[in-house]
Write an enzyme that holds these catalytic residues in place. Structure first.
Site, short mmCIF file in Angstrom:
data_model
loop_
_atom_site.label_atom_id
_atom_site.label_comp_id
_atom_site.label_asym_id
_atom_site.label_seq_id
_atom_site.Cartn_x
_atom_site.Cartn_y
_atom_site.Cartn_z
N CYS A 31 0.83 -1.21 0.00
CA CYS A 31 0.00 0.00 0.00
C CYS A 31 0.86 1.26 0.00
O CYS A 31 1.03 1.92 1.02
CB CYS A 31 -0.97 0.02 1.19
N CYS A 73 -5.11 2.36 -5.37
CA CYS A 73 -4.64 2.97 -4.13
C CYS A 73 -5.69 3.97 -3.65
O CYS A 73 -5.82 5.06 -4.23
CB CYS A 73 -3.30 3.68 -4.34
#
Length: 409
Positions: free
Chosen positions: A172, A352
């Site tokens: 991430c 994202c």
């Protein structure tokens, strides 16, 4: 599809048709998809008895979700009919088609799926492992520290807050920025933002690899008065003195900054046994597993596939990427089982969710070519939106638990 947990000493004798290393999002997703395709004799190797929905940890650190909602018993997510070996993998011999487990046990396989995730290298920055969890240092990258992040944000009402991002690939990639924006938005709402100096340390020459979203994030940082240090990295930490060393890799200059709050993201790499093993990609300094970027098949061993954080792919390591990789691996593994060439291709899709405020988010979706690939084409993906925040907080978690992990989505 919940399974009754297999005992720790589940039988290892005989050859297993498919061995899946790792019981995170990638391992569970691929096991579920193979079971739905009718594959039997699947063995999953995972030592932990807890399964985490890690994308929620940013919101835990930002005071928007309790940690308990990101946790389920591992046995509850393992598909029916999948054998669970509660041990750690410590080595793989792809020539002998053998995996060595903790305690010295071994299992042999016909086909192998590598999905053990990555490891957090807390020792990669001098002083970090000693300081994290105290000395006003926290990190949303570990469940034991994420709630502390929110405690520190709430208790800080003036001073200097530093948020770092390592120079290695990481899970991430937007998370190191997101918590900075959540903290800044909290201080704004508390009317103390003008008392805060906020420093965001990023290793890349831009804030985000896709230019259109990078431009939006520049405006977000400017809105909060955040000092963005590009091409820079935290290279040392003195927890006792509450000082962090930031190195500018463009100039080589080093700066020591005193902090009142530090959110530190550690360097990350493949697990040690993977990085030093025969499946590691020689081109990966962090030892991630070699895989064709489209078929996800190992270039030397056609019965080995890799997906998720451990795969050395030129895309961001996210759960959304896993969601697109899992059907590709399942289909291509079935092709190999039946002596066919892999027929499915992964285009590098990743997503994202960039939380920019307590109730606003950007959803950045793109492929290998850094081309935007929006799931909601009628919605402007470059605008901060409340409905996108609702998606992340309230919709994506049940989609994960009941869709992705069951092989339905």
């Amino acid at each position: 599809m919940a399974a009754t947990p297999s005992p720790h000493d589940a039988p290892l004798s005989g050859r297993h048709r498919v061995a899946v290393i790792g019981g995170g999002s990638a391992g569970i997703s691929i096991a579920a998809r193979l079971r739905r395709a009718g594959v039997t004799d699947i063995t999953l190797v995972e030592p932990s008895d807890t399964h985490w929905y890690q994308p929620l940890w940013t919101l835990v650190g930002g005071g928007q979700a309790p940690l308990r909602t990101s946790r389920r018993p591992e046995g509850s997510v393992i598909p029916d009919g999948v054998r669970w070996i509660r041990r750690r993998a410590v080595a793989v011999d792809p020539d002998a088609r053998k995996v060595t487990l903790s305690g010295g046990a071994e299992l042999t396989y016909d086909h192998l799926v590598m999905a053990p995730g990555l490891q957090l290298d807390w020792g990669g920055v001098p002083g970090l492992s000693e300081a994290v969890g105290h000395d006003r240092v926290s990190s949303n990258y570990a469940p034991e520290y994420a709630p502390r992040t929110w405690d520190l944000i709430r208790s800080t009402r003036s001073g200097t807050a530093v948020f770092t991002h390592p120079a290695t690939p990481l899970k991430c990639g937007g998370a190191p920025q997101k918590i900075a924006y959540l903290a800044a938005d909290h201080w704004r709402r508390q009317k103390v933002l003008d008392r805060m100096r906020i420093i965001l340390v990023l290793p890349d020459p831009v804030m985000f690899k896709v230019p259109a979203w990078s431009r939006v994030l520049e405006k977000v940082a400017d809105r909060y008065g955040i000092e963005v240090r590009l091409r820079s990295e935290m290279t040392a930490l003195d927890g006792d003195a509450r000082k962090v060393t930031i190195t500018d890799h463009a100039t080589g200059a080093k700066e020591t900054i005193g902090y009142d709050l530090l959110h530190a993201v550690p360097p990350q790499s493949a697990p040690d046994w993977v990085k030093h093993g025969p499946l590691a990609d020689p081109a990966s300094p962090q030892g991630f597993v070699a895989a064709d970027k489209h078929t996800l098949q190992h270039p030397q061993y056609d019965n080995v596939f890799a997906l998720g954080d451990v795969a050395n792919l030129p895309t961001s390591k996210t759960g959304a990427a896993v969601r697109k990789q899992a059907p590709v691996v399942a289909a291509n593994l079935l092709d190999v089982m039946y002596d066919r060439s892999p027929s499915r291709r992964y285009d590098g899709y990743t997503s994202c969710p960039l939380v920019t405020a307590r109730d606003r988010m950007l959803l950045a979706e793109f492929d290998y070519d850094l081309e935007p690939t929006p799931s909601f084409p009628l919605i402007d993906p470059f605008k901060e939106r409340r409905d996108m925040w609702v998606l992340k907080r309230h919709i994506l978690p049940p989609v994960y638990w009941h869709g992705m992990l069951t092989g339905r989505l």
